[in-house]
Scaffold this motif. Structure first.
Motif, PDB file in Angstrom:
ATOM      1  N   SER A 132      -8.856  -3.455  13.276  1.00 50.77           N
ATOM      2  CA  SER A 132     -10.227  -3.196  13.713  1.00 50.77           C
ATOM      3  C   SER A 132     -11.103  -4.426  13.865  1.00 50.77           C
ATOM      4  N   GLY A 133     -10.516  -5.621  13.844  1.00 51.55           N
ATOM      5  CA  GLY A 133     -11.309  -6.818  14.125  1.00 51.55           C
ATOM      6  C   GLY A 133     -11.899  -7.499  12.921  1.00 51.55           C
ATOM      7  N   GLY A 134     -11.284  -7.340  11.742  1.00 48.96           N
ATOM      8  CA  GLY A 134     -11.798  -7.978  10.535  1.00 48.96           C
ATOM      9  C   GLY A 134     -11.469  -9.460  10.481  1.00 48.96           C
ATOM     10  N   SER A 135     -12.105 -10.147   9.520  1.00 47.47           N
ATOM     11  CA  SER A 135     -11.915 -11.590   9.355  1.00 47.47           C
ATOM     12  C   SER A 135     -11.387 -11.903   7.966  1.00 47.47           C
ATOM     13  N   SER A 136     -10.680 -13.025   7.884  1.00 47.46           N
ATOM     14  CA  SER A 136     -10.148 -13.482   6.599  1.00 47.46           C
ATOM     15  C   SER A 136     -11.184 -14.322   5.885  1.00 47.46           C
ATOM     16  N   GLY A 191      -9.592  -6.224   5.133  1.00 42.41           N
ATOM     17  CA  GLY A 191      -8.175  -6.270   5.444  1.00 42.41           C
ATOM     18  C   GLY A 191      -7.401  -7.137   4.460  1.00 42.41           C
ATOM     19  N   VAL A 192      -6.100  -6.872   4.362  1.00 41.37           N
ATOM     20  CA  VAL A 192      -5.192  -7.670   3.540  1.00 41.37           C
ATOM     21  C   VAL A 192      -3.911  -7.904   4.336  1.00 41.37           C
ATOM     22  N   GLU A 212      -0.141 -20.901   4.306  1.00 39.76           N
ATOM     23  CA  GLU A 212      -1.580 -20.597   4.277  1.00 39.76           C
ATOM     24  C   GLU A 212      -2.181 -20.639   5.678  1.00 39.76           C
ATOM     25  N   GLU A 213      -1.842 -21.684   6.434  1.00 31.16           N
ATOM     26  CA  GLU A 213      -2.383 -21.804   7.797  1.00 31.16           C
ATOM     27  C   GLU A 213      -1.876 -20.677   8.684  1.00 31.16           C
ATOM     28  N   TYR A 214      -0.594 -20.369   8.583  1.00 24.95           N
ATOM     29  CA  TYR A 214      -0.016 -19.309   9.407  1.00 24.95           C
ATOM     30  C   TYR A 214      -0.703 -17.970   9.104  1.00 24.95           C
ATOM     31  N   ALA A 215      -0.906 -17.691   7.813  1.00 28.19           N
ATOM     32  CA  ALA A 215      -1.515 -16.421   7.424  1.00 28.19           C
ATOM     33  C   ALA A 215      -2.939 -16.298   7.960  1.00 28.19           C
ATOM     34  N   VAL A 216      -3.706 -17.370   7.862  1.00 29.58           N
ATOM     35  CA  VAL A 216      -5.097 -17.333   8.355  1.00 29.58           C
ATOM     36  C   VAL A 216      -5.125 -17.106   9.863  1.00 29.58           C
ATOM     37  N   ARG A 217      -4.260 -17.807  10.588  1.00 30.02           N
ATOM     38  CA  ARG A 217      -4.253 -17.668  12.052  1.00 30.02           C
ATOM     39  C   ARG A 217      -3.813 -16.264  12.475  1.00 30.02           C
ATOM     40  N   LEU A 218      -2.781 -15.752  11.828  1.00 34.61           N
ATOM     41  CA  LEU A 218      -2.316 -14.411  12.181  1.00 34.61           C
ATOM     42  C   LEU A 218      -3.372 -13.369  11.840  1.00 34.61           C
ATOM     43  N   GLN A 268      -6.030 -13.631  14.516  1.00 31.10           N
ATOM     44  CA  GLN A 268      -5.543 -13.214  15.831  1.00 31.10           C
ATOM     45  C   GLN A 268      -5.432 -11.699  15.921  1.00 31.10           C
ATOM     46  N   TRP A 269      -4.987 -11.073  14.841  1.00 33.01           N
ATOM     47  CA  TRP A 269      -4.835  -9.624  14.849  1.00 33.01           C
ATOM     48  C   TRP A 269      -6.123  -8.893  14.474  1.00 33.01           C
ATOM     49  N   GLY A 270      -7.039  -9.562  13.795  1.00 30.75           N
ATOM     50  CA  GLY A 270      -8.275  -8.907  13.376  1.00 30.75           C
ATOM     51  C   GLY A 270      -8.036  -7.817  12.342  1.00 30.75           C
ATOM     52  N   ILE A 271      -7.355  -8.160  11.266  1.00 34.44           N
ATOM     53  CA  ILE A 271      -6.979  -7.178  10.243  1.00 34.44           C
ATOM     54  C   ILE A 271      -8.211  -6.787   9.433  1.00 34.44           C
TER      55      ILE A 271
END
Length: 317
Positions: free
Chosen positions: A304-308, A103-104, A83-89, A92-95
């Motif tokens: 494009s800079g999206g947030s989770s 983003g997903v 969960e932590e890794y997914a949120v950080r990635l 960082q990428w701005g999906i």
């Protein structure tokens, strides 16, 4: 002295802050710096054909809805939870688009046998936590358990795309049928079964004693409840955890036989011991539309800079 004490406090605060910054920087540095496309197979588990199909699928979703799907496999979670890794990635990428957060991230860590679907704020009403869990449990994990990562990731990506575009998800291949699996490690499973076995042992010893000795209705009722209820509960737990379902019933039968033969002597000794320790007084106590294949180049130009939003679901196999 007061000035010296304040200086020490400042140094400690500064040292702790530096440690936190360094630790955070190391964690970020350990993650992939930039994406190479919609599909980033850092662990090398996807075939070229599967990678091309997923890339084409992500292109179609981007063109038709603007939503961005990132499919990522990694060699290690770097000591973090999935969960932590997914949120950080994700951050960082701005999906996803910056103003829509649509983003997903479909993350797979094959070495740790973990997976996660992380969903941006804008898509949480479309891919709810329940739907993300359904994709993982019913589509991806059966393939992963069969070591078919190509189909698990492809079919999981197709179902994500189906939810986003409003199309029906129809798997292009049959999903393997698997026995119910438990995420609990074997030591935990064995511990739970031993817990049930303790109650079953005491209960069925009492039943054996009651059947051997007439007029022992109390022991019969007490044993049936104390041992019978845990035995019944153990069936459900064994099935849910993938534990052999016949072990505890066989143990209950064995204990019952022991109780019929030896419980009389054992219980009388226990009662006699209790009587002598209490000064001669004996006392008792009780407690429709599917996606086709794609080919050709990708239109990926970066996320494009999206947030989770923190929503989604995780799974393991």
């Amino acid at each position: 002295m007061k000035g010296l004490s304040m200086n020490r406090v400042r140094r400690i605060v500064l040292l702790v802050s530096c440690i936190c910054v360094v630790a955070s920087t190391c964690a970020w540095a350990a993650m992939p710096a930039r994406p190479q496309g919609w599909v980033n197979d850092f662990s090398g588990i996807l075939s070229d054909n599967t990678r091309a199909q997923i890339t084409g699928l992500c292109d179609e979703v981007k063109r038709s809805t603007g939503a961005e799907i990132a499919v990522v496999t990694v060699t290690s979670l770097e000591g973090m939870s999935v969960e932590e890794y997914a949120v950080r990635l994700f951050e960082q990428w701005g999906i996803g688009e910056k103003d829509k957060d649509n983003g997903v991230l479909f993350l797979i860590a094959p070495n740790e046998r973990k997976t996660r679907i992380e969903v941006g704020y804008g898509l949480e009403p479309v891919i709810t936590d329940g739907r993300a869990g359904e994709i993982i449990r019913e589509t991806a994990l059966p393939f992963f358990r069969a070591n078919d990562y190509d189909q698990g990731i492809l079919q999981g990506s197709r179902q994500i795309a189906a939810f986003i575009t409003g199309k029906d998800f129809v798997p292009s291949v049959q999903i393997p049928e698997t026995e119910p699996q438990s995420d609990e490690p074997w030591p935990v499973k064995v511990g739970i079964m031993l817990f049930f076995a303790l109650f079953i042992t005491l209960g069925f010893l009492a039943i054996g004693y009651a059947l051997r000795q007439k007029g022992q209705g109390f022991f019969l009722i007490w044993g049936a409840g104390f041992g019978g209820i845990p035995l019944a509960m153990s069936f459900a737990f064994s099935w849910a955890m993938g534990f052999p379902i016949y072990i505890l019933p066989a143990w209950a039968l064995f204990v019952l036989i022991i109780g019929l033969r030896y419980a009389k002597t054992t219980i009388h000794k226990a009662l006699s011991s209790g009587a002598s320790s209490s000064g001669g007084r004996r006392s008792y106590s009780s407690s429709g539309s599917s996606f086709g294949s794609f080919s050709g180049g990708s239109s990926f130009g970066g996320f494009s800079g999206g947030s989770s939003g923190g929503g989604g679901s995780s799974g393991s196999w």
